[in-house]
Design a protein around this motif. Structure first.
Motif, PDB file in Angstrom:
ATOM      1  N   PRO A  10      40.214  38.268  37.162  1.00 22.79           N
ATOM      2  CA  PRO A  10      40.856  39.119  36.147  1.00 22.79           C
ATOM      3  C   PRO A  10      39.959  40.209  35.572  1.00 22.79           C
ATOM      4  O   PRO A  10      40.443  41.256  35.170  1.00 22.79           O
ATOM      5  CB  PRO A  10      41.258  38.133  35.049  1.00 22.79           C
ATOM      6  CG  PRO A  10      41.193  36.785  35.656  1.00 22.79           C
ATOM      7  CD  PRO A  10      40.262  36.854  36.820  1.00 22.79           C
ATOM      8  N   ASP A  11      38.657  39.970  35.535  1.00 23.51           N
ATOM      9  CA  ASP A  11      37.742  40.959  34.964  1.00 23.51           C
ATOM     10  C   ASP A  11      37.343  42.037  35.964  1.00 23.51           C
ATOM     11  O   ASP A  11      36.751  43.030  35.587  1.00 23.51           O
ATOM     12  CB  ASP A  11      36.478  40.281  34.448  1.00 23.51           C
ATOM     13  CG  ASP A  11      36.765  39.397  33.253  1.00 23.51           C
ATOM     14  OD1 ASP A  11      37.788  39.616  32.585  1.00 23.51           O
ATOM     15  OD2 ASP A  11      35.965  38.474  32.999  1.00 23.51           O
ATOM     16  N   ARG A  12      37.658  41.852  37.233  1.00 24.33           N
ATOM     17  CA  ARG A  12      37.264  42.808  38.266  1.00 24.33           C
ATOM     18  C   ARG A  12      38.475  43.513  38.859  1.00 24.33           C
ATOM     19  O   ARG A  12      38.631  43.592  40.071  1.00 24.33           O
ATOM     20  CB  ARG A  12      36.495  42.090  39.364  1.00 24.33           C
ATOM     21  CG  ARG A  12      35.210  41.491  38.873  1.00 24.33           C
ATOM     22  CD  ARG A  12      34.459  40.819  39.974  1.00 24.33           C
ATOM     23  NE  ARG A  12      33.331  40.083  39.425  1.00 24.33           N
ATOM     24  CZ  ARG A  12      32.875  38.973  39.929  1.00 24.33           C
ATOM     25  NH1 ARG A  12      33.431  38.454  41.003  1.00 24.33           N
ATOM     26  NH2 ARG A  12      31.845  38.373  39.381  1.00 24.33           N
ATOM     27  N   THR A  13      39.321  44.028  37.993  1.00 25.16           N
ATOM     28  CA  THR A  13      40.506  44.763  38.428  1.00 25.16           C
ATOM     29  C   THR A  13      40.490  46.167  37.833  1.00 25.16           C
ATOM     30  O   THR A  13      39.800  46.427  36.848  1.00 25.16           O
ATOM     31  CB  THR A  13      41.803  44.041  37.997  1.00 25.16           C
ATOM     32  OG1 THR A  13      41.821  43.942  36.582  1.00 25.16           O
ATOM     33  CG2 THR A  13      41.907  42.667  38.626  1.00 25.16           C
ATOM     34  N   VAL A  14      41.267  47.041  38.417  1.00 27.39           N
ATOM     35  CA  VAL A  14      41.370  48.421  37.933  1.00 27.39           C
ATOM     36  C   VAL A  14      41.930  48.436  36.518  1.00 27.39           C
ATOM     37  O   VAL A  14      41.463  49.194  35.666  1.00 27.39           O
ATOM     38  CB  VAL A  14      42.247  49.257  38.886  1.00 27.39           C
ATOM     39  CG1 VAL A  14      42.532  50.622  38.300  1.00 27.39           C
ATOM     40  CG2 VAL A  14      41.579  49.395  40.230  1.00 27.39           C
ATOM     41  N   ILE A  15      42.910  47.586  36.258  1.00 23.11           N
ATOM     42  CA  ILE A  15      43.531  47.548  34.932  1.00 23.11           C
ATOM     43  C   ILE A  15      42.510  47.156  33.869  1.00 23.11           C
ATOM     44  O   ILE A  15      42.471  47.748  32.783  1.00 23.11           O
ATOM     45  CB  ILE A  15      44.721  46.567  34.919  1.00 23.11           C
ATOM     46  CG1 ILE A  15      45.766  46.987  35.942  1.00 23.11           C
ATOM     47  CG2 ILE A  15      45.316  46.445  33.535  1.00 23.11           C
ATOM     48  CD1 ILE A  15      46.468  48.278  35.613  1.00 23.11           C
ATOM     49  N   ASN A  16      41.666  46.178  34.147  1.00 25.85           N
ATOM     50  CA  ASN A  16      40.666  45.754  33.175  1.00 25.85           C
ATOM     51  C   ASN A  16      39.635  46.848  32.920  1.00 25.85           C
ATOM     52  O   ASN A  16      39.292  47.123  31.769  1.00 25.85           O
ATOM     53  CB  ASN A  16      39.968  44.480  33.654  1.00 25.85           C
ATOM     54  CG  ASN A  16      38.975  43.980  32.635  1.00 25.85           C
ATOM     55  OD1 ASN A  16      39.311  43.767  31.477  1.00 25.85           O
ATOM     56  ND2 ASN A  16      37.743  43.816  33.058  1.00 25.85           N
ATOM     57  N   VAL A  17      39.145  47.474  33.970  1.00 22.34           N
ATOM     58  CA  VAL A  17      38.160  48.551  33.797  1.00 22.34           C
ATOM     59  C   VAL A  17      38.797  49.727  33.060  1.00 22.34           C
ATOM     60  O   VAL A  17      38.172  50.338  32.189  1.00 22.34           O
ATOM     61  CB  VAL A  17      37.572  48.985  35.156  1.00 22.34           C
ATOM     62  CG1 VAL A  17      36.653  50.175  34.997  1.00 22.34           C
ATOM     63  CG2 VAL A  17      36.829  47.833  35.800  1.00 22.34           C
ATOM     64  N   ALA A  18      40.055  50.030  33.368  1.00 24.99           N
ATOM     65  CA  ALA A  18      40.760  51.100  32.656  1.00 24.99           C
ATOM     66  C   ALA A  18      40.881  50.772  31.169  1.00 24.99           C
ATOM     67  O   ALA A  18      40.730  51.647  30.317  1.00 24.99           O
ATOM     68  CB  ALA A  18      42.137  51.325  33.262  1.00 24.99           C
ATOM     69  N   LYS A  42      27.751  48.757  33.850  1.00 24.23           N
ATOM     70  CA  LYS A  42      27.079  47.748  33.037  1.00 24.23           C
ATOM     71  C   LYS A  42      28.044  46.666  32.562  1.00 24.23           C
ATOM     72  O   LYS A  42      27.679  45.486  32.497  1.00 24.23           O
ATOM     73  CB  LYS A  42      26.434  48.423  31.821  1.00 24.23           C
ATOM     74  CG  LYS A  42      25.665  47.489  30.919  1.00 24.23           C
ATOM     75  CD  LYS A  42      25.110  48.218  29.730  1.00 24.23           C
ATOM     76  CE  LYS A  42      26.259  48.471  28.793  1.00 24.23           C
ATOM     77  NZ  LYS A  42      25.898  48.955  27.483  1.00 24.23           N
ATOM     78  N   SER A  43      29.285  47.024  32.269  1.00 21.83           N
ATOM     79  CA  SER A  43      30.240  46.093  31.672  1.00 21.83           C
ATOM     80  C   SER A  43      30.842  45.105  32.660  1.00 21.83           C
ATOM     81  O   SER A  43      31.099  43.963  32.307  1.00 21.83           O
ATOM     82  CB  SER A  43      31.372  46.865  31.006  1.00 21.83           C
ATOM     83  OG  SER A  43      30.882  47.667  29.977  1.00 21.83           O
ATOM     84  N   VAL A  44      31.107  45.567  33.895  1.00 19.67           N
ATOM     85  CA  VAL A  44      31.824  44.740  34.861  1.00 19.67           C
ATOM     86  C   VAL A  44      31.063  44.716  36.174  1.00 19.67           C
ATOM     87  O   VAL A  44      30.579  45.756  36.627  1.00 19.67           O
ATOM     88  CB  VAL A  44      33.245  45.315  35.095  1.00 19.67           C
ATOM     89  CG1 VAL A  44      33.988  44.512  36.144  1.00 19.67           C
ATOM     90  CG2 VAL A  44      34.028  45.361  33.813  1.00 19.67           C
TER      91      VAL A  44
END
Length: 82
Positions: A10-18, A42-44
């Motif tokens: 869940p943390d490594r998706t386009v939606i999360n980074v967006a 740095k965050s993901v």
């Protein structure tokens, strides 16, 4: 990837980074392109790969605008994109 599968973290998706980028841009209103890229990296884990698709997603949603003269990304909010 926009459609998560059972194998997607869940943390490594386009939606999360967006979402992470949008929170930072909303707080600052204008942020430098390179600073945003470093923040995503740095965050993901894998944020450098997901950065550009996430930025494109936010642009297509009409939430941000890229300013080429200053090489910055500006938050314009919903229904205010030029």
């Amino acid at each position: 990837m926009l459609r998560p599968t059972k194998h997607s973290h869940p943390d490594r998706t386009v939606i999360n980074v967006a979402m992470l980028l949008l929170a930072r841009i909303r707080a600052r209103r204008v942020d430098d392109y390179d600073d945003l890229r470093k923040y995503a990296k740095k965050s993901v884990s894998g944020g450098d790969v997901l950065f550009l698709p996430a930025l494109n997603f936010l642009y297509l949603m009409g939430l941000i605008v890229y300013r080429p003269k200053t090489d910055a990304v500006e938050y314009v909010g919903p229904h205010e994109a030029i």
